[in-house]
Each structure stands twice: as C-alpha cells, then as structure tokens.
Design an enzyme around this catalytic site. Structure first.
Site, PDB file in Angstrom:
ATOM      1  N   LYS A 152      -4.299  10.506   5.749  1.00 60.85           N
ATOM      2  CA  LYS A 152      -4.102   9.622   7.053  1.00 60.85           C
ATOM      3  C   LYS A 152      -2.967  10.476   7.837  1.00 60.85           C
ATOM      4  CE  LYS A 152      -4.052   6.851   3.026  1.00 60.85           C
ATOM      5  NZ  LYS A 152      -5.436   6.588   2.851  1.00 60.85           N
ATOM      6  N   ASP A 194      -0.855  15.755  21.196  1.00 64.14           N
ATOM      7  CA  ASP A 194      -0.627  17.035  22.071  1.00 64.14           C
ATOM      8  C   ASP A 194       0.224  18.011  21.350  1.00 64.14           C
ATOM      9  OD1 ASP A 194      -1.750  15.401  24.013  1.00 64.14           O
ATOM     10  OD2 ASP A 194       0.251  14.499  24.796  1.00 64.14           O
ATOM     11  N   HIS A 234       1.025  -1.199   0.212  1.00 65.16           N
ATOM     12  CA  HIS A 234       0.071  -0.018   0.013  1.00 65.16           C
ATOM     13  C   HIS A 234       0.808   1.271   0.043  1.00 65.16           C
ATOM     14  CE1 HIS A 234      -3.333   2.631   1.833  1.00 65.16           C
ATOM     15  NE2 HIS A 234      -3.831   2.118   0.757  1.00 65.16           N
ATOM     16  N   LYS A 249       3.227   4.498  -1.038  1.00 65.06           N
ATOM     17  CA  LYS A 249       3.014   5.442  -2.278  1.00 65.06           C
ATOM     18  C   LYS A 249       4.467   6.084  -2.194  1.00 65.06           C
ATOM     19  CE  LYS A 249      -1.915   5.239  -1.207  1.00 65.06           C
ATOM     20  NZ  LYS A 249      -1.611   4.310  -0.476  1.00 65.06           N
ATOM     21  N   ASP A 293      16.656  11.083  -7.480  1.00 63.97           N
ATOM     22  CA  ASP A 293      18.168  11.382  -7.169  1.00 63.97           C
ATOM     23  C   ASP A 293      18.546  11.172  -5.914  1.00 63.97           C
ATOM     24  OD1 ASP A 293      18.716  12.065  -9.629  1.00 63.97           O
ATOM     25  OD2 ASP A 293      18.124  14.226  -9.529  1.00 63.97           O
ATOM     26  N   HIS A 315      -9.442  11.285   2.136  1.00 67.54           N
ATOM     27  CA  HIS A 315      -8.561   9.964   2.003  1.00 67.54           C
ATOM     28  C   HIS A 315      -7.437  10.216   2.941  1.00 67.54           C
ATOM     29  CE1 HIS A 315      -6.091   6.997  -0.068  1.00 67.54           C
ATOM     30  NE2 HIS A 315      -7.163   6.420   0.200  1.00 67.54           N
TER      31      HIS A 315
END
Length: 397
Positions: free
Chosen positions: A317, A322, A145, A147, A152, A315
């Site tokens: 995440k 704190d 999953h 991405k 370089d 979508h």
C-alpha cells in the site's frame, strides 16, 4: 416454513442488514474522533521482503528491554505465528511487559492453547473489534486492519505484512508475496504507541501507561503518523490529490475508490497529471479484481497507466505524489479501508527516502504487464458478472 416463505423472508433480511449497516456507519461517524499527530523526525527503513522483515522483526523483539506492544489484523495458526509466540514468551520470562492485540475475525484461527500459554507467561492478550449486537452486521464488517509493533517505545514496525507462512513466500498460489513494511525510529513511535493504547482501552477497558522517550539523535527524515477509523482518510487523500501537479503513483492490492476520491483522480488526469497504478494480476479474493475494472477503464480512457504485477501477489500500500510525498501503511485503496477499518498510515516527506521508494515501485512495474483499455473491453461474460456483483457490494470490499 415453505419455499414461498423462504423467498419472502430473504428480501426482508437483506433490507434489515442494509439498514443495520448504514445506521451503524452513521452512528460510528458521529462518535469517531480524529487524532492528529505532529510532523516528526527520525529514521525509516523500507522493507519489501517477508524473510528480511521477520528476520529484523524477531531480532528487535529479542533485544527488547522493557516493553512490547503488538497489533495485527491476521495471525495464522502456522509455524511463523508459533515462532512469534515463542519469542514473546521468552521475552516475558525476562521481565519484558508484553501486550498483544489481534482482530477478532482476522486472527480467529489462533489456537486457544497458544493464548492460554502466553497468558500463563504473563503476556496480556486481547481480541479487538468483537461484534456488537446493536449494529451486528455493521460491526461484523468493521475490522482493525492495523499492523503495528512498538518495542521499548523506541522502534516500531508498520505496513502491509501480517503473520503467516504466505508472507514469507510459503503459499503456492500467492508466492512470492510482495509487500512494503517500514521500520521507524524517532518520536513518531510514541504516536503509534498512543494509538495502541487507545485501541487496547477500547478492547479491554484497561489503560496502558506510555511515556515518550528521549532520543539523543532522532534522525533527519521528516514524517507524520496518520491514524484513521473509517472516517476522514478519503478526505485527506482528496486534499492531497487536489494539490498534485506532475505525478501520482499508487500501489494497492485492491482498487475500489469511493466516488469523491475517484473524481479527484480523474480531475488530476484531465489537468495533465501523470497517473501510474500498480495492482496485482493474481487475486486473493473472488471479486475484488473484477470490481476494479469499471474504474480502470475510466482511468485508461483518460490517459492513465495501469500495471498488473506478475511475479507473485502484490499486497503493498503506497502512494507517491510529485516525488514530494510518500505514504506507506495498512490502508488499501478501497471502500473498506476508507469507511470501515481502523488503519494506520505514515506520510513521509524525505526526498532520499521517496527516491528509493520510487525506484522500488519502478522495479515492481518492470515485473508487471501493462493493462490496456482494449484488454478490459474484451473480457468475457463471467468476468462481467463478477464485475457487476462487485459493483453492487463495493461498499463492503
């Protein structure tokens, strides 16, 4: 085979799938090795628009001088994906060494002629996480999953965006697409490159040589790369949530936490920690939204706040604790990300960045509806059925 025979064989097949899944999961957990990377310093830019992301992304790809390593869960058969392949082919003509690694299931629609043409230009291409016959059902659930892109050895991209037209707001149902991605500079890029090298080795059996770059000025922002392979990510979050004193902010498209992690969230609420949870109202899956309702009722009953994003599909995440720790990466807050998928998370400890991230989440909350316990108690029978199905198969969600 008659009707009775079919009825009898279905439970047997379900039992075999169940055994295959859990045996495969157990073997994988024993064989998995945790890779730990040190705290790094560098520069990180938060990007929350698909158009802005891919404009920056393609520009960086075009500026590459020596190497590009790309890994995506999903690359579609559409114009944006075709643009990516065109840019890579142009860079390959200039002598840039390019490796592309895609998930076997998530990127199954990539045209074979695209792949063949890319290989003819010298681009090395591979699919990862192909099914394994020994634990077929389990391996079909395991997905890469991640991405990530490394350019370089100096610039990297990491986050929730895949490659497809919906990610630049071209899907009528899910637009506008709301997501968080980061552009990283500093020695943490080498850590991402190391993980790509390991994934490539597992997929192809071949090694990629990578060399840590020297940075004349890394930047002051402190961060850490945390890879996971269906093991230990839940334990990491349990430890972090146990230390929360004031606030926990979670943004996720899918909220189906495992028992140990959900228990720590409820404990945090009981000791007075403020919890804000941002989830989408529009769903891209027929069950996952309803599967979260049992958890949401419990959090709401303990004083937590739940917001459903209304302006498109959420979508992203992100977790902020704190105002001292912010995580952004590829992992959702669900069983699949914690126990099945290869994921990549970046833990960020910079106050300025965290303040900006908090402001970004707060703006998204302002474009959301507050969900109440009363709302969830009033859902109809069809929603209750979907909720029950989601509960039964939550280990696959």
């Amino acid at each position: 085979m008659g009707f009775i025979g079919i009825i009898l064989i279905i439970p047997i097949l379900l039992l075999l799938a169940y055994m295959n899944f859990h045996l495969g999961k157990r073997v994988h957990a024993k064989q998995s090795k945790e890779n730990k990377y040190p705290d790094r310093q560098g520069q990180i830019q938060l990007i929350t628009s698909g158009m802005e992301l891919f404009q920056s992304y393609f520009e960086d790809l075009k500026q590459a001088q020596s190497s590009i390593q790309i890994q995506f869960y999903i690359v579609k058969n559409d114009l944006l994906s075709q643009t990516l392949f065109t840019v890579l082919e142009e860079q390959a003509k200039r002598g840039v060494k390019i490796h592309v690694l895609l998930d076997w299931l998530g990127s199954r629609t990539v045209p074979r002629k695209w792949i063949k043409n890319a290989q003819q230009h010298g681009i090395e291409f591979a699919f990862c996480h192909k099914p394994k016959w020994l634990f077929l059902f389990f391996s079909l659930q395991q997905r890469n999953h991640r991405k990530t892109t490394i350019i370089d050895g100096k610039i990297s991209y990491l986050g929730g965006y895949n490659v497809g037209m919906e990610y630049i707001d071209q899907d009528p149902k899910l637009s506008p697409w709301r997501d968080y991605h980061i552009r990283i500079q500093g020695k943490g890029v080498f850590d991402l490159q190391q993980e790509f090298r390991l994934d490539w080795k597992r997929a192809t059996g071949k090694n990629i040589r990578v060399k840590e770059k020297n940075f004349s000025h890394e930047g002051e922002l402190k961060y850490q790369i945390f890879p996971s392979e269906g093991v230990d990510l839940d334990k990491k979050w349990v430890q972090l949530i146990q230390k929360a004193n004031h606030t926990i902010v979670i943004g996720t498209p899918y909220f189906i936490p495992p028992k140990n992690l959900f228990s720590e969230l409820t404990n945090a609420l009981k000791r007075g920690v403020q919890l804000k949870l941002l989830v989408p109202n529009t769903s891209d899956h027929p069950i996952v939204k309803e599967a979260s309702f049992w958890y949401l009722r419990r959090l709401l009953s303990l004083g937590g706040s739940v917001y459903q994003f209304e302006k498109g599909f959420f979508h992203a995440k992100i977790v902020i604790i704190d105002s001292q720790l912010c995580s952004i990466g590829t992992a959702n807050f669900d069983y699949r990300s914690f126990f099945l998928n290869n994921e990549m998370t970046c833990f960020i400890y910079d106050k300025t960045f965290i303040t900006h991230a908090e402001d970004t989440v707060e703006k998204d909350i302002q474009q959301s509806e507050t969900l109440s316990l009363h709302d969830l108690k009033q859902v109809g029978w069809f929603v209750r059925v979907k909720e029950g199905i989601g509960w039964l198969v939550k280990g696959l969600l």
